[in-house]
Design an enzyme around this catalytic site. Structure first.
Site, PDB file in Angstrom:
ATOM      1  N   HIS A  87      49.212 -19.108 -45.314  1.00  0.00           N
ATOM      2  CA  HIS A  87      48.859 -18.684 -43.957  1.00  0.00           C
ATOM      3  C   HIS A  87      48.483 -17.375 -43.814  1.00  0.00           C
ATOM      4  O   HIS A  87      48.585 -16.457 -44.920  1.00  0.00           O
ATOM      5  CB  HIS A  87      50.133 -19.247 -42.924  1.00  0.00           C
ATOM      6  CG  HIS A  87      50.402 -20.496 -43.321  1.00  0.00           C
ATOM      7  ND1 HIS A  87      51.578 -21.237 -43.955  1.00  0.00           N
ATOM      8  CD2 HIS A  87      49.840 -21.796 -42.536  1.00  0.00           C
ATOM      9  CE1 HIS A  87      51.663 -22.451 -43.784  1.00  0.00           C
ATOM     10  NE2 HIS A  87      50.703 -22.669 -43.111  1.00  0.00           N
TER      11      HIS A  87
ATOM     12  N   SER B 101      48.906 -27.015 -40.428  1.00  0.00           N
ATOM     13  CA  SER B 101      49.294 -25.690 -40.023  1.00  0.00           C
ATOM     14  C   SER B 101      48.174 -24.636 -40.327  1.00  0.00           C
ATOM     15  O   SER B 101      48.252 -23.615 -39.377  1.00  0.00           O
ATOM     16  CB  SER B 101      50.610 -25.229 -40.803  1.00  0.00           C
ATOM     17  OG  SER B 101      50.067 -25.277 -42.167  1.00  0.00           O
TER      18      SER B 101
ATOM     19  N   ASP C 291      55.090 -16.707 -48.478  1.00  0.00           N
ATOM     20  CA  ASP C 291      53.965 -17.479 -47.826  1.00  0.00           C
ATOM     21  C   ASP C 291      52.472 -16.888 -48.124  1.00  0.00           C
ATOM     22  O   ASP C 291      52.277 -15.968 -47.644  1.00  0.00           O
ATOM     23  CB  ASP C 291      54.033 -17.595 -46.316  1.00  0.00           C
ATOM     24  CG  ASP C 291      52.923 -18.528 -45.669  1.00  0.00           C
ATOM     25  OD1 ASP C 291      52.104 -18.959 -46.391  1.00  0.00           O
ATOM     26  OD2 ASP C 291      53.055 -18.811 -44.393  1.00  0.00           O
TER      27      ASP C 291
END
Length: 450
Positions: free
Chosen positions: A423, A173, A420
């Site tokens: 990211h 990712s 998160d």
């Protein structure tokens, strides 16, 4: 007779006194003038170490912060090739580049090239603006290398450089995060057209920039080697990796790719069993099995070697570029699965945050293996896009709780909001990765005489 002063000694004495007076007067006049000239016209400093081999078209007008319009971007193929040639003619052919990883984040008053409300290709979880993040300070920092300039991203210049070429991001990712940043940056010059989609969650996609016949793809492969991902819903709580074999999902397509960007590593932190040549090599975090615990660092290095070996075998002696984006540290304060968060709203200051052993070793493996591959790569160029340090300093750039829309509405789920901290928000710090990536592509084109 005694007053005529005809002797040699007597006749030179007035001259001596005159010269004795003249020299100080002259100095009194010249020194102030010299100081005034130095103030008005300071001496140019010597170039910093390594700058001669790393500045890439520093004075070129193509490196401007203004966004090229889509109309200007749709120039003819012949004219765009001339523009590329003109840009490249001003660049030194040196390889490797400036050490862009050595630098600091500096305040920047300008706005990002794109907004989270305008770019159409941002993955939902990284769209911090649209999800209601209230602070905007994280948008106003630029990475400033120590010994060379890093120009703002020029979307039209990047598209000209990949005209008639295929660029693919391969990995987990984080590869997709960097890809989506690039798509948003390029979309300010020309809208990408989605021409292929396979699988959910944006794992296999391809876009076309028709004005340049430039293709940009993302290929999901979290290990780069052949592997079976864990499926906790089915009771499989560990990954299975086969270290000597590249993942055929990307390997089968790579021959048609001109520039490949690998980005992976976080999946190696999970429980896994490793196979090599049909034999169990060991495992990581697998107490329920009777396998030797070997960690993941050596396994990670083997995976990098396998991936590089695969592209070298398939590319042969073609003019290709292979880039490995280095490991990007997470910034959880507490455990990621126990309400760990990343609440900071500013970068760390220089020296404020020490890199952890794991992050440093993952980065070192990648940098070392890229350098080793470059030694024997021939016309295939290998380079590490070293972002680990610059990523470490940006705890403010993650979605945090804004991975979900308006996470604190209606009380925010009793105060336990998932975060998160791996990211990156788009726009955000990861856009700087692609500023450096543009310079790598420029230098590759120049070194190959294209």
């Amino acid at each position: 007779m005694g007053t005529t002063f005809h002797s040699h000694h007597q006749t030179t004495k007035p001259r001596y006194f005159f010269m004795k007076k003249l020299i100080p007067w002259t100095l009194y006049i010249i020194l102030p003038l010299a100081l005034l000239h130095l103030y008005l016209f300071p001496l140019s400093p010597s170039p910093p170490p390594n700058s001669t081999s790393t500045t890439i078209s520093d004075s070129s007008s193509s490196f401007t912060a203004t966004t090229t319009t889509a109309a200007a971007a749709s120039s003819s193929s012949s004219s765009s090739q001339e523009e590329v040639a003109d840009e490249l003619s001003q660049q030194p052919p040196s390889w490797p580049p400036c050490n862009y990883s050595d630098g600091r984040w500096v305040p920047h008053s300008g706005e990002p090239l794109y907004r989270g409300t305008s770019c159409k290709t941002i993955k939902e979880g990284q769209n911090c603006m649209a999800h209601g993040r209230p602070d905007t300070g994280y948008l106003h920092w630029r990475w400033q290398p120590q010994h060379c300039p890093l120009p703002p991203f020029d979307p039209a210049a990047f598209l000209r450089l990949i005209e008639n070429k295929h660029l693919a991001f391969v990995g987990d990712s984080m590869a997709r995060n960097q890809l989506e940043s690039l798509l948003c940056l390029l979309a300010t010059a020309s809208e990408p057209e989605l021409v292929y989609r396979d699988g959910e969650d944006n794992k296999f996609r391809r876009w076309l920039f028709r004005d340049w016949n430039a293709t940009v793809s993302v290929l999901w492969s979290p290990f780069l080697v052949k592997g079976d991902e864990k499926q906790e819903a089915l009771g499989l709580n560990y990954n299975t990796l086969y270290l000597e074999t590249a993942d055929e999902r990307w390997a089968a397509e790579v021959e048609a790719v001109d520039v490949v960007v690998f980005s992976f590593g976080h999946w190696y932190l999970h429980s896994a069993i490793y196979y090599e040549n049909g034999v169990v090599l060991g495992c990581h975090a697998c107490p329920e099995f009777n396998h030797t615990e070997i960690g993941f660092f050596d396994v990670f290095r083997k995976a990098v070697k396998t991936a590089f070996g695969e592209v070298s075998r398939r590319y042969g002696n073609a003019d290709k570029l292979v880039v490995l984006t280095t490991f990007s540290p997470a910034h959880f304060e507490g455990e990621w699965d126990k309400a760990g968060a990343c609440p900071k709203t500013e970068p760390y200051k220089q020296g404020e945050k020490e890199m952890q052993y794991m992050d440093a070793l993952m980065r070192r493996i990648e940098v070392e293996e890229a350098a080793e591959a470059e030694k024997g790569g021939g016309r295939v160029k290998f380079e590490a896009l070293d972002v680990t340090e610059m990523a470490l300093l940006r705890p403010d750039g993650h979605p945090g709780p804004y991975m979900h829309p308006n996470p604190f509405a209606n009380g925010g789920g009793g105060g336990r909001v998932q975060n998160d901290c791996v990211h990156w928000c788009l726009p955000g710090p990861i856009d700087a990765w692609n500023e450096i990536f543009l310079q790598i592509v420029r230098r590759w084109k120049k070194s190959e005489g294209k």
